[in-house]
Design a protein around this motif. Structure first.
Motif, PDB file in Angstrom:
ATOM      1  N   ILE A  28       0.819  -1.209   0.000  1.00 56.38           N
ATOM      2  CA  ILE A  28       0.000   0.000   0.000  1.00 56.38           C
ATOM      3  C   ILE A  28       0.858   1.267   0.000  1.00 56.38           C
ATOM      4  CG2 ILE A  28      -1.767  -1.232   1.320  1.00 56.38           C
ATOM      5  CD1 ILE A  28      -0.982   0.579   3.726  1.00 56.38           C
ATOM      6  N   VAL A  29       0.201   2.389  -0.322  1.00 53.83           N
ATOM      7  CA  VAL A  29       0.775   3.726  -0.167  1.00 53.83           C
ATOM      8  C   VAL A  29      -0.102   4.459   0.836  1.00 53.83           C
ATOM      9  CG1 VAL A  29       1.376   5.905  -1.280  1.00 53.83           C
ATOM     10  CG2 VAL A  29       1.642   3.750  -2.524  1.00 53.83           C
ATOM     11  N   LYS A  30       0.485   4.944   1.921  1.00 55.95           N
ATOM     12  CA  LYS A  30      -0.283   5.615   2.963  1.00 55.95           C
ATOM     13  C   LYS A  30      -0.749   7.008   2.547  1.00 55.95           C
ATOM     14  CE  LYS A  30       1.334   3.522   7.272  1.00 55.95           C
ATOM     15  NZ  LYS A  30       1.862   3.821   8.627  1.00 55.95           N
ATOM     16  N   GLN A  31      -1.768   7.496   3.247  1.00 57.07           N
ATOM     17  CA  GLN A  31      -2.258   8.863   3.063  1.00 57.07           C
ATOM     18  C   GLN A  31      -1.231   9.847   3.632  1.00 57.07           C
ATOM     19  OE1 GLN A  31      -6.728   8.820   4.278  1.00 57.07           O
ATOM     20  NE2 GLN A  31      -5.773   7.108   5.349  1.00 57.07           N
ATOM     21  N   ARG A  32      -1.033  10.946   2.928  1.00 57.93           N
ATOM     22  CA  ARG A  32      -0.039  11.931   3.367  1.00 57.93           C
ATOM     23  C   ARG A  32      -0.629  13.006   4.266  1.00 57.93           C
ATOM     24  NH1 ARG A  32       3.641  12.985  -2.101  1.00 57.93           N
ATOM     25  NH2 ARG A  32       4.380  10.832  -2.318  1.00 57.93           N
ATOM     26  N   TYR A  33      -1.951  13.138   4.288  1.00 60.35           N
ATOM     27  CA  TYR A  33      -2.561  14.138   5.154  1.00 60.35           C
ATOM     28  C   TYR A  33      -3.956  13.671   5.547  1.00 60.35           C
ATOM     29  CZ  TYR A  33      -4.437  15.553   0.585  1.00 60.35           C
ATOM     30  OH  TYR A  33      -5.014  15.553  -0.658  1.00 60.35           O
ATOM     31  N   ARG A  34      -4.538  14.346   6.523  1.00 56.96           N
ATOM     32  CA  ARG A  34      -5.846  13.945   7.032  1.00 56.96           C
ATOM     33  C   ARG A  34      -6.958  14.305   6.047  1.00 56.96           C
ATOM     34  NH1 ARG A  34      -6.823  18.287  11.957  1.00 56.96           N
ATOM     35  NH2 ARG A  34      -7.005  20.167  10.672  1.00 56.96           N
ATOM     36  N   PRO A  35      -8.124  13.695   6.160  1.00 60.45           N
ATOM     37  CA  PRO A  35      -9.228  14.023   5.247  1.00 60.45           C
ATOM     38  C   PRO A  35      -9.726  15.447   5.480  1.00 60.45           C
ATOM     39  CG  PRO A  35      -9.983  12.580   7.001  1.00 60.45           C
ATOM     40  CD  PRO A  35      -8.495  12.638   7.115  1.00 60.45           C
ATOM     41  N   LYS A  36     -10.417  15.982   4.469  1.00 64.34           N
ATOM     42  CA  LYS A  36     -10.927  17.355   4.541  1.00 64.34           C
ATOM     43  C   LYS A  36     -12.446  17.326   4.681  1.00 64.34           C
ATOM     44  CE  LYS A  36      -7.177  19.165   1.640  1.00 64.34           C
ATOM     45  NZ  LYS A  36      -6.829  19.829   0.357  1.00 64.34           N
ATOM     46  N   ILE A  37     -12.946  18.041   5.701  1.00 65.12           N
ATOM     47  CA  ILE A  37     -14.390  18.146   5.934  1.00 65.12           C
ATOM     48  C   ILE A  37     -14.858  19.543   5.531  1.00 65.12           C
ATOM     49  CG2 ILE A  37     -16.232  18.157   7.655  1.00 65.12           C
ATOM     50  CD1 ILE A  37     -14.706  16.130   9.256  1.00 65.12           C
ATOM     51  N   LYS A  38     -15.941  19.587   4.786  1.00 66.62           N
ATOM     52  CA  LYS A  38     -16.592  20.854   4.450  1.00 66.62           C
ATOM     53  C   LYS A  38     -18.025  20.806   4.967  1.00 66.62           C
ATOM     54  CE  LYS A  38     -13.867  21.959   0.312  1.00 66.62           C
ATOM     55  NZ  LYS A  38     -13.920  22.253  -1.139  1.00 66.62           N
ATOM     56  N   ILE A  39     -18.411  21.870   5.706  1.00 68.51           N
ATOM     57  CA  ILE A  39     -19.752  21.941   6.295  1.00 68.51           C
ATOM     58  C   ILE A  39     -20.507  23.108   5.684  1.00 68.51           C
ATOM     59  CG2 ILE A  39     -21.054  22.293   8.430  1.00 68.51           C
ATOM     60  CD1 ILE A  39     -18.866  20.913   9.922  1.00 68.51           C
ATOM     61  N   LYS A  40     -21.762  22.847   5.320  1.00 70.59           N
ATOM     62  CA  LYS A  40     -22.568  23.870   4.656  1.00 70.59           C
ATOM     63  C   LYS A  40     -22.848  25.041   5.596  1.00 70.59           C
ATOM     64  CE  LYS A  40     -26.563  24.222   1.589  1.00 70.59           C
ATOM     65  NZ  LYS A  40     -27.709  23.478   0.983  1.00 70.59           N
ATOM     66  N   HIS A  41     -23.247  24.741   6.848  1.00 73.13           N
ATOM     67  CA  HIS A  41     -23.516  25.785   7.849  1.00 73.13           C
ATOM     68  C   HIS A  41     -22.897  25.362   9.172  1.00 73.13           C
ATOM     69  CE1 HIS A  41     -26.342  27.653   5.066  1.00 73.13           C
ATOM     70  NE2 HIS A  41     -26.956  26.492   4.925  1.00 73.13           N
ATOM     71  N   LYS A  42     -22.109  26.269   9.773  1.00 69.80           N
ATOM     72  CA  LYS A  42     -21.457  25.952  11.043  1.00 69.80           C
ATOM     73  C   LYS A  42     -22.268  26.406  12.249  1.00 69.80           C
ATOM     74  CE  LYS A  42     -16.675  25.366   9.765  1.00 69.80           C
ATOM     75  NZ  LYS A  42     -15.259  25.624  10.137  1.00 69.80           N
ATOM     76  N   LYS A  43     -23.460  26.999  11.993  1.00 70.15           N
ATOM     77  CA  LYS A  43     -24.376  27.358  13.065  1.00 70.15           C
ATOM     78  C   LYS A  43     -25.769  26.921  12.614  1.00 70.15           C
ATOM     79  CE  LYS A  43     -23.661  31.050  15.453  1.00 70.15           C
ATOM     80  NZ  LYS A  43     -23.560  32.462  15.904  1.00 70.15           N
ATOM     81  N   LEU A  44     -26.373  26.019  13.388  1.00 76.39           N
ATOM     82  CA  LEU A  44     -27.641  25.416  12.982  1.00 76.39           C
ATOM     83  C   LEU A  44     -28.631  25.429  14.139  1.00 76.39           C
ATOM     84  CD1 LEU A  44     -26.201  22.270  11.170  1.00 76.39           C
ATOM     85  CD2 LEU A  44     -27.309  24.185  10.028  1.00 76.39           C
ATOM     86  N   LEU A  45     -29.909  25.377  13.784  1.00 77.99           N
ATOM     87  CA  LEU A  45     -30.952  25.174  14.784  1.00 77.99           C
ATOM     88  C   LEU A  45     -31.025  23.692  15.106  1.00 77.99           C
ATOM     89  CD1 LEU A  45     -33.770  27.485  13.337  1.00 77.99           C
ATOM     90  CD2 LEU A  45     -32.201  27.996  15.212  1.00 77.99           C
ATOM     91  N   SER A  46     -31.458  23.368  16.302  1.00 75.02           N
ATOM     92  CA  SER A  46     -31.538  21.964  16.717  1.00 75.02           C
ATOM     93  C   SER A  46     -32.583  21.177  15.927  1.00 75.02           C
ATOM     94  CB  SER A  46     -31.853  21.880  18.214  1.00 75.02           C
ATOM     95  OG  SER A  46     -33.067  22.562  18.506  1.00 75.02           O
ATOM     96  N   SER A  47     -33.440  21.876  15.177  1.00 71.91           N
ATOM     97  CA  SER A  47     -34.461  21.209  14.370  1.00 71.91           C
ATOM     98  C   SER A  47     -33.996  20.960  12.933  1.00 71.91           C
ATOM     99  CB  SER A  47     -35.737  22.054  14.345  1.00 71.91           C
ATOM    100  OG  SER A  47     -35.471  23.338  13.783  1.00 71.91           O
ATOM    101  N   GLU A  48     -32.776  21.396  12.584  1.00 71.65           N
ATOM    102  CA  GLU A  48     -32.302  21.309  11.210  1.00 71.65           C
ATOM    103  C   GLU A  48     -31.445  20.054  10.981  1.00 71.65           C
ATOM    104  OE1 GLU A  48     -32.021  25.844   9.614  1.00 71.65           O
ATOM    105  OE2 GLU A  48     -30.400  25.194  10.952  1.00 71.65           O
ATOM    106  N   HIS A  49     -31.033  19.880   9.724  1.00 73.57           N
ATOM    107  CA  HIS A  49     -30.171  18.771   9.337  1.00 73.57           C
ATOM    108  C   HIS A  49     -28.732  19.277   9.164  1.00 73.57           C
ATOM    109  CE1 HIS A  49     -33.879  16.603   8.613  1.00 73.57           C
ATOM    110  NE2 HIS A  49     -33.192  15.505   8.335  1.00 73.57           N
TER     111      HIS A  49
END
Length: 301
Positions: free
Chosen positions: A134-155
């Motif tokens: 195998i060839v290992k990963q050189r860096y950690r995965p990247k997360i992208k979030i649509k909204h970083k502030k949400l209501l508790s009723s949202e997705h």
């Protein structure tokens, strides 16, 4: 005419049955890592339960072709065959172990070993063992979030992309360190990186998205939620080995709580003193009505 079995024949038959039953209990297993990093080394061990004094021959195979053969009492006892993809360390040879160094990608494939006894004449082959370079990963995965502030009723909606590796990593989502139900994730498969290769091998990355209902969490007002994307090779940890390669990334999202709506109409609470005075007033009115009724009754009569 009844046939009789002579003692010598009977002795041979009994010995044969004992040997056959004894051979059925023989086991042999090739033990080696399932994943080896490119240009690293691996030790292959042919383990068995045969008395070392009775062991006559051991053979290691890759793709059904011989790599090394050991035969007791031969000079020299070891025979090395043409093998591409790795170098055999001759100084570390033993009758039941083989050290492969500087593994290339062509060293990946099915391996096995065989043991043989001379007296009685018997041999047994291990099950196939898959080895992957195998060839290992050189860096950690990247997360992208649509909204970083949400209501508790949202997705909560997010995407994750792994680094390039070989083979392509597997992505797993966690919310507050709890694995997310895979039905709430959408895997987008793997993509080969045209501009990224490792010694001629094209690397691949993996993409996945998350669509998580925050209503399933018991959240306090204005609480933060941790989202983790785990990127691994392989998709599950091996017993005793763990993951061959693992990277992770965690981000936080602020969740704004919503005050619950009232479940019943407001109720006016009257003090006990007011209730007592009201009852007294009602009693006086009733007594007055009764007296008036008795008075008018006597007049009519």
């Amino acid at each position: 005419m009844r046939r009789t079995v002579t003692p010598p024949v009977l002795f041979i038959l009994v010995c044969g049955l004992v040997l056959v039953s004894g051979m059925a209990e023989v086991w042999v297993e090739l033990r080696a890592p399932r994943f080896v990093v490119h240009k690293h080394s691996a030790v292959l061990r042919c383990e068995h339960n045969v008395d070392p004094e009775a062991l006559y021959k051991v053979v290691f195979f890759k793709n059904g072709q011989r790599i090394m053969k050991y035969v007791r009492e031969r000079d020299p006892p070891y025979e090395i065959y043409n093998f591409t993809g790795a170098q055999i360390n001759l100084s570390k040879l033993s009758p039941t172990s083989l050290t492969l160094e500087t593994l290339d990608f062509t060293a990946s494939g099915p391996y096995a070993c065989e043991i043989a006894l001379e007296t009685p004449l018997y041999s047994k082959v291990s099950k196939i063992h898959e080895l992957n370079v195998i060839v290992k990963q050189r860096y950690r995965p990247k997360i992208k979030i649509k909204h970083k502030k949400l209501l508790s009723s949202e997705h909560l909606e997010a995407t994750c992309q792994s680094a390039g590796a070989h083979p392509a990593p597997h992505l797993t989502w966690f919310i507050n360190n709890v694995k997310v139900d895979e039905r709430l994730t959408v895997p987008y498969g793997t993509v080969k990186l045209q501009r990224h290769s490792h010694h001629g091998i094209q690397l691949s990355m993996t993409n996945s998205s998350l669509h998580f209902p925050l209503t399933t969490l018991q959240l306090a007002p204005n609480q933060t939620v941790e989202i983790t994307c785990l990127s691994t090779i392989p998709s599950y940890a091996n017993d005793g080995e763990g993951y061959a390669d693992v990277q992770n990334h965690t981000v936080t999202v602020n969740v704004i709580g919503i005050e619950p709506a009232p479940t019943q109409l407001p109720v006016k609470i009257i003090s006990s003193e007011l209730n007592f005075s009201t009852r007294c007033e009602l009693n006086r009115i009733l007594i007055a009505i009764l007296l008036l009724a008795c008075h008018f009754g006597r007049v009519i009569l």
